[in-house]
Write a protein that holds these residues in place. Structure first.
Motif, PDB file in Angstrom:
ATOM      1  N   THR A  38       0.848  -1.195   0.000  1.00 55.02           N
ATOM      2  CA  THR A  38       0.000   0.000   0.000  1.00 55.02           C
ATOM      3  C   THR A  38       0.884   1.246   0.000  1.00 55.02           C
ATOM      4  O   THR A  38       0.668   2.181   0.769  1.00 55.02           O
ATOM      5  CB  THR A  38      -0.950   0.011   1.219  1.00 55.02           C
ATOM      6  OG1 THR A  38      -0.157  -0.060   2.418  1.00 55.02           O
ATOM      7  CG2 THR A  38      -1.938  -1.129   1.178  1.00 55.02           C
ATOM      8  N   GLU A  53      -5.797   0.486   0.193  1.00 55.18           N
ATOM      9  CA  GLU A  53      -6.182  -0.232   1.417  1.00 55.18           C
ATOM     10  C   GLU A  53      -7.351  -1.173   1.137  1.00 55.18           C
ATOM     11  O   GLU A  53      -7.379  -2.308   1.626  1.00 55.18           O
ATOM     12  CB  GLU A  53      -6.572   0.766   2.518  1.00 55.18           C
ATOM     13  CG  GLU A  53      -5.421   1.586   3.061  1.00 55.18           C
ATOM     14  CD  GLU A  53      -4.481   0.789   3.945  1.00 55.18           C
ATOM     15  OE1 GLU A  53      -4.880  -0.281   4.456  1.00 55.18           O
ATOM     16  OE2 GLU A  53      -3.335   1.239   4.132  1.00 55.18           O
ATOM     17  N   GLN A  54      -8.308  -0.713   0.328  1.00 55.64           N
ATOM     18  CA  GLN A  54      -9.483  -1.532   0.008  1.00 55.64           C
ATOM     19  C   GLN A  54      -9.080  -2.765  -0.799  1.00 55.64           C
ATOM     20  O   GLN A  54      -9.579  -3.876  -0.552  1.00 55.64           O
ATOM     21  CB  GLN A  54     -10.515  -0.707  -0.776  1.00 55.64           C
ATOM     22  CG  GLN A  54     -11.145   0.419   0.016  1.00 55.64           C
ATOM     23  CD  GLN A  54     -10.226   1.643   0.159  1.00 55.64           C
ATOM     24  OE1 GLN A  54      -9.268   1.824  -0.593  1.00 55.64           O
ATOM     25  NE2 GLN A  54     -10.518   2.471   1.153  1.00 55.64           N
ATOM     26  N   PHE A  56      -6.186  -4.204  -0.787  1.00 59.13           N
ATOM     27  CA  PHE A  56      -5.420  -5.078   0.100  1.00 59.13           C
ATOM     28  C   PHE A  56      -6.375  -5.902   0.960  1.00 59.13           C
ATOM     29  O   PHE A  56      -6.218  -7.121   1.089  1.00 59.13           O
ATOM     30  CB  PHE A  56      -4.469  -4.243   0.966  1.00 59.13           C
ATOM     31  CG  PHE A  56      -3.319  -5.013   1.522  1.00 59.13           C
ATOM     32  CD1 PHE A  56      -2.098  -5.050   0.867  1.00 59.13           C
ATOM     33  CD2 PHE A  56      -3.441  -5.721   2.710  1.00 59.13           C
ATOM     34  CE1 PHE A  56      -1.027  -5.764   1.371  1.00 59.13           C
ATOM     35  CE2 PHE A  56      -2.378  -6.450   3.226  1.00 59.13           C
ATOM     36  CZ  PHE A  56      -1.168  -6.466   2.563  1.00 59.13           C
ATOM     37  N   ASP A  57      -7.376  -5.232   1.551  1.00 59.01           N
ATOM     38  CA  ASP A  57      -8.368  -5.934   2.377  1.00 59.01           C
ATOM     39  C   ASP A  57      -9.102  -7.001   1.570  1.00 59.01           C
ATOM     40  O   ASP A  57      -9.355  -8.103   2.062  1.00 59.01           O
ATOM     41  CB  ASP A  57      -9.384  -4.947   2.961  1.00 59.01           C
ATOM     42  CG  ASP A  57      -8.809  -4.127   4.101  1.00 59.01           C
ATOM     43  OD1 ASP A  57      -7.838  -4.580   4.749  1.00 59.01           O
ATOM     44  OD2 ASP A  57      -9.335  -3.019   4.352  1.00 59.01           O
ATOM     45  N   ARG A  59      -8.041  -8.723  -0.969  1.00 59.57           N
ATOM     46  CA  ARG A  59      -7.153  -9.876  -1.185  1.00 59.57           C
ATOM     47  C   ARG A  59      -7.002 -10.710   0.095  1.00 59.57           C
ATOM     48  O   ARG A  59      -6.933 -11.934   0.025  1.00 59.57           O
ATOM     49  CB  ARG A  59      -5.810  -9.422  -1.724  1.00 59.57           C
ATOM     50  CG  ARG A  59      -5.912  -8.962  -3.168  1.00 59.57           C
ATOM     51  CD  ARG A  59      -4.618  -8.338  -3.667  1.00 59.57           C
ATOM     52  NE  ARG A  59      -4.815  -7.755  -4.967  1.00 59.57           N
ATOM     53  CZ  ARG A  59      -4.368  -8.270  -6.115  1.00 59.57           C
ATOM     54  NH1 ARG A  59      -3.676  -9.385  -6.106  1.00 59.57           N
ATOM     55  NH2 ARG A  59      -4.601  -7.667  -7.250  1.00 59.57           N
ATOM     56  N   ILE A  60      -6.932 -10.044   1.230  1.00 58.62           N
ATOM     57  CA  ILE A  60      -6.873 -10.789   2.499  1.00 58.62           C
ATOM     58  C   ILE A  60      -8.163 -11.592   2.685  1.00 58.62           C
ATOM     59  O   ILE A  60      -8.133 -12.784   2.999  1.00 58.62           O
ATOM     60  CB  ILE A  60      -6.650  -9.841   3.697  1.00 58.62           C
ATOM     61  CG1 ILE A  60      -5.226  -9.291   3.683  1.00 58.62           C
ATOM     62  CG2 ILE A  60      -6.928 -10.566   5.018  1.00 58.62           C
ATOM     63  CD1 ILE A  60      -4.961  -8.247   4.745  1.00 58.62           C
ATOM     64  N   ASN A  61      -9.292 -10.931   2.492  1.00 58.09           N
ATOM     65  CA  ASN A  61     -10.592 -11.583   2.694  1.00 58.09           C
ATOM     66  C   ASN A  61     -10.814 -12.756   1.745  1.00 58.09           C
ATOM     67  O   ASN A  61     -11.556 -13.681   2.076  1.00 58.09           O
ATOM     68  CB  ASN A  61     -11.725 -10.564   2.556  1.00 58.09           C
ATOM     69  CG  ASN A  61     -11.704  -9.545   3.675  1.00 58.09           C
ATOM     70  OD1 ASN A  61     -11.207  -9.808   4.769  1.00 58.09           O
ATOM     71  ND2 ASN A  61     -12.232  -8.358   3.401  1.00 58.09           N
ATOM     72  N   HIS A  68       1.222 -11.839   4.800  1.00 59.57           N
ATOM     73  CA  HIS A  68       0.976 -10.393   4.785  1.00 59.57           C
ATOM     74  C   HIS A  68       1.265  -9.818   6.165  1.00 59.57           C
ATOM     75  O   HIS A  68       1.111 -10.489   7.185  1.00 59.57           O
ATOM     76  CB  HIS A  68      -0.443 -10.061   4.313  1.00 59.57           C
ATOM     77  CG  HIS A  68      -1.532 -10.619   5.186  1.00 59.57           C
ATOM     78  ND1 HIS A  68      -2.039  -9.941   6.266  1.00 59.57           N
ATOM     79  CD2 HIS A  68      -2.189 -11.797   5.126  1.00 59.57           C
ATOM     80  CE1 HIS A  68      -2.971 -10.666   6.843  1.00 59.57           C
ATOM     81  NE2 HIS A  68      -3.084 -11.807   6.173  1.00 59.57           N
ATOM     82  N   GLN A  70       2.266  -5.690   8.334  1.00 56.40           N
ATOM     83  CA  GLN A  70       2.276  -4.234   8.324  1.00 56.40           C
ATOM     84  C   GLN A  70       3.598  -3.767   8.930  1.00 56.40           C
ATOM     85  O   GLN A  70       4.051  -4.306   9.941  1.00 56.40           O
ATOM     86  CB  GLN A  70       1.098  -3.685   9.127  1.00 56.40           C
ATOM     87  CG  GLN A  70       0.946  -2.190   9.024  1.00 56.40           C
ATOM     88  CD  GLN A  70      -0.413  -1.713   9.519  1.00 56.40           C
ATOM     89  OE1 GLN A  70      -1.323  -2.505   9.716  1.00 56.40           O
ATOM     90  NE2 GLN A  70      -0.536  -0.420   9.721  1.00 56.40           N
ATOM     91  N   ARG A  75       1.254  -1.680   4.325  1.00 54.00           N
ATOM     92  CA  ARG A  75       0.901  -3.087   4.394  1.00 54.00           C
ATOM     93  C   ARG A  75       1.571  -3.803   3.227  1.00 54.00           C
ATOM     94  O   ARG A  75       1.637  -3.271   2.120  1.00 54.00           O
ATOM     95  CB  ARG A  75      -0.616  -3.244   4.348  1.00 54.00           C
ATOM     96  CG  ARG A  75      -1.253  -2.587   5.573  1.00 54.00           C
ATOM     97  CD  ARG A  75      -2.736  -2.389   5.389  1.00 54.00           C
ATOM     98  NE  ARG A  75      -3.452  -3.651   5.569  1.00 54.00           N
ATOM     99  CZ  ARG A  75      -4.742  -3.804   5.293  1.00 54.00           C
ATOM    100  NH1 ARG A  75      -5.459  -2.798   4.812  1.00 54.00           N
ATOM    101  NH2 ARG A  75      -5.324  -4.967   5.494  1.00 54.00           N
TER     102      ARG A  75
END
Length: 194
Positions: A38, A53-54, A56-57, A59-61, A68, A70, A75
């Motif tokens: 990010t 940020e969106q 990244f979130d 991809r995590i979800n 991953h 921080q 991140r």
């Protein structure tokens, strides 16, 4: 068993420069994973993939990252492609995180080989000042962090002193990498963690 060369070191220690040179000089195939960050792609010299940020979130979800973390206000993520590569018997090199090391070690076990790149504090300070990305306070924080993390270096890490020439550091890395890979060929292959 394929190895995951997990390259660590303080910001300014020269990880990206060494990784780029290793990539150019290595004769055998070595997969190099891009990091998803990010951080604007225009900052620094790392060839990374910029995410909001969106993104990244998302991809995590969706479980799209093998790793991953921080650090330093950003991140960082490594795609699941590293798991595919390791499963195919390909060695992989990633630019990792010292703080994330215990998690990476737990996930990848004996496949993970830490590569610890360091420079003297004086050289690190000079490099950070020359690149002009950080304030004096941020440089001081990075120096403190580098000294603190040096005490947790794993005993079995490949250690590269990058206080000298880039060519010398690259030669150190290639020699130790080759020794590690050759040593693994005599061990019994284990299942991939992915």
């Amino acid at each position: 068993m394929a190895k995951l060369f997990y390259v660590l070191g303080a910001s300014g220690a020269g990880k990206d420069s060494i990784m780029n040179m290793v990539r150019e000089q290595l004769r055998d195939p070595l997969m190099v994973a891009h990091r998803y960050i990010t951080r604007p792609v225009s900052s620094g010299n790392e060839n990374h993939i910029e995410l909001s940020e969106q993104e990244f979130d998302f991809r995590i979800n969706r479980g799209l990252f093998a790793m991953h973390w921080q650090a330093n206000g950003y991140r960082y993520g490594i795609s699941n492609e590293v798991c595919d590569w390791l499963a195919q018997g390909l060695d992989v090199m990633v630019n990792g995180s010292r703080a994330y090391l215990p998690t990476a070690k737990a996930r990848f076990g004996d496949q993970l080989q830490v590569v610890w790149i360091f420079v003297t504090p004086e050289i690190l300070q000079q490099r950070l000042q020359c690149r002009g990305r950080e304030s004096a306070q941020e440089i001081a924080q990075r120096l403190e962090r580098a000294i603190a993390y040096d005490s947790v270096r794993p005993a079995d890490a490949i250690v590269i002193d990058n206080s000298g020439s880039l060519q010398s550091s690259t030669e150190q890395f290639l020699t130790q990498m080759e020794n590690t890979v050759q040593g693994q060929k005599i061990k019994v292959a284990m299942d991939s963690p992915c």
